[in-house]
Enzyme design. Structure first.
Site, PDB file in Angstrom:
ATOM      1  CE1 TYR A  68     -53.835  17.406 -27.404  1.00  0.00           C
ATOM      2  CE2 TYR A  68     -55.223  19.295 -26.886  1.00  0.00           C
ATOM      3  CZ  TYR A  68     -54.011  18.642 -26.806  1.00  0.00           C
ATOM      4  OH  TYR A  68     -52.968  19.224 -26.106  1.00  0.00           O
TER       5      TYR A  68
ATOM      6  CB  SER B  32     -54.924  21.131 -23.082  1.00  0.00           C
ATOM      7  OG  SER B  32     -55.054  22.146 -24.057  1.00  0.00           O
TER       8      SER B  32
END
Ligand SMILES: NC(=O)c1ccc[n+]([C@@H]2O[C@H](COP(=O)([O-])OP(=O)(O)OC[C@H]3O[C@@H](n4cnc5c(N)ncnc54)[C@H](O)[C@@H]3O)[C@@H](O)[C@H]2O)c1
Length: 285
Positions: free
Chosen positions: A152, A139
Site C-alpha cells: 500500500y 497518504s
C-alpha cells in the site's frame, strides 16, 4: 457555491473520505457522480440528494468500469470538471519477505493503477473545461515507513508521483492534478478487510477512534470532512496556481518524533537531562 454548474466524479464514494467529499462538492453546487462497489451505500447517498448526486456502480480495478463511469458523467453536461480518484483499501498486509506476486499486483491494481486509469479515462472529457481539476488520494504512507503495509505504501508513493508527472502532461490542456496525503482519519478502512463479525468491527472502530484522538499533535481524531475540505480547495479556483503537488492533512502526524509534542513520552535529551540532574543531586548530597 464554488461548484455551481460543475460536473464532478468521486470514486470510493459510499464511505469515509469519498462520501464526505461527495456531500461537500454537491453542497457547494456540483452535480456529483458517486462511484463505488458498495451499491447499498452509494444508492442511499444518491436517494437523499434531491437529484444532486447520481450513484454509478464502478469497480476501480476494472478499467472498463472506469471508462463507462466517465462516459456516463460526461454525458450529463458535455464534459467533466472535477475528478476525485479516491477509492482504495489497505491491500495485501504481508511484509516484503512474504508477499506473493499476486498480492502485490492486486494492491497495485486497486491503489495505483485505478488512479492512473481514472485520469486516463477522465481526461478526454476534461479538455476544454475551464478550471478542470483532478485530485488523487495518496497518504502519509507515501512519505515514510511505518504507516501502513508495504505494498500500500509503495502504491501510494506511486499515486504521489503520478500526480506530479500527469500534471506536467496535462498542463497544456489547462487540467490541474494534485494529491492529498491524509493522516489518520476515522473511517472504516482499518476494519473493512478484517474477517470478523460485524459487532467486533464496531468495537474495533471505537478503539480506533480513541487511538486516533491521541495519534498526532492536533488533539482530536482526523475526520473525513477534514479531507473533504482539502478536496474542495484543490478542486476550486482558489487553488488555480497549484498543480503537481500535494496537501498534507495529518494533524501534524508526520512532524517528527512523538516526544517533540507529547510530554508524556520522554525523548533522549529528556533522559540525558534527568541523568545530569540525578548526578548533580548525588554530588551535592
Ligand atoms: N482513513 C485513513 O486514515 C486514510 C489515510 C490515508 C489515505 N487514505 C485513503 O483514503 C481513501 C478513502 O479511504 P477511506 O479511509 O475513506 O476508507 P473507507 O473504507 O471508508 O472508504 C473506501 C471506499 O472505497 C470503496 N472501494 C473499495 N474498493 C473499491 C473498488 N475496487 N472500486 C470502487 N470502490 C471501492 C469502498 O466500498 C468504500 O466505500 C483511500 O484511497 C485510502 O487509501 C485513508
Amino acid at each position: 457555491m464554488r461548484f455551481a454548474g460543475k460536473i464532478a466524479v468521486v470514486t470510493g464514494a459510499a464511505s469515509g473520505i469519498g462520501k464526505a467529499s461527495v456531500l461537500k462538492l454537491a453542497g457547494e453546487g456540483a452535480h456529483v457522480f458517486a462511484a463505488d462497489i458498495d451499491e447499498a451505500g452509494g444508492r442511499a447517498l444518491a436517494e437523499q440528494s434531491n437529484g444532486k448526486i447520481d450513484f454509478v456502480r464502478c469497480d476501480v480495478t476494472k478499467p472498463a468500469d472506469i471508462e463507462a463511469l466517465m462516459n456516463v458523467a460526461a454525458a450529463k453536461a458535455g464534459g467533466i470538471d472535477i475528478v476525485f480518484n479516491n477509492a482504495a483499501a489497505g491491500g495485501d498486509r504481508a511484509p516484503i519477505d512474504e508477499i506473493t506476486p499476486e498480492g502485490w499486483d492486486r494492491t497495485m491494481d486497486l491503489v495505483l493503477k485505478s488512479v492512473a486509469m481514472g485520469i486516463r479515462y477522465a481526461v478526454p472529457h476534461m479538455k476544454g473545461r475551464k478550471g478542470a481539476s483532478i485530485v488523487n488520494t495518496a497518504s502519509v504512507a507515501a512519505l515514510g515507513a511505518g504507516y501502513s503495509p508495504i505494498a500500500y505504501a509503495v502504491a501510494k508513493a506511486g499515486v504521489l508521483h503520478l500526480s506530479k508527472v500527469a500534471a506536467t502532461d496535462l498542463a497544456q490542456y489547462g487540467i490541474r492534478v494534485n494529491a492529498i496525503c491524509p493522516g489518520f482519519i476515522n473511517t472504516n478502512i482499518f476494519t473493512a478487510s478484517l474477517d470478523v463479525p460485524g459487532e467486533l468491527k464496531t468495537q474495533a472502530n471505537e478503539v480506533i477512534a480513541q487511538m486516533s484522538a491521541n495519534a498526532q499533535p492536533v488533539a482530536r481524531g482526523g475526520q473525513p470532512e477534514d479531507i473533504a475540505n482539502a478536496v474542495a480547495y484543490l478542486a476550486s479556483e482558489e487553488s488555480s496556481f497549484m498543480t503537481g503537488t500535494h496537501l498534507l492533512v495529518d494533524g501534524g502526524l508526520t512532524i517528527g518524533q512523538r516526544h517533540a509534542w507529547d510530554k508524556e513520552t520522554p525523548g533522549m535529551f529528556d533522559a540525558l537531562l534527568a541523568m545530569e540532574e540525578a548526578a548533580k543531586a548525588g554530588a551535592a548530597a
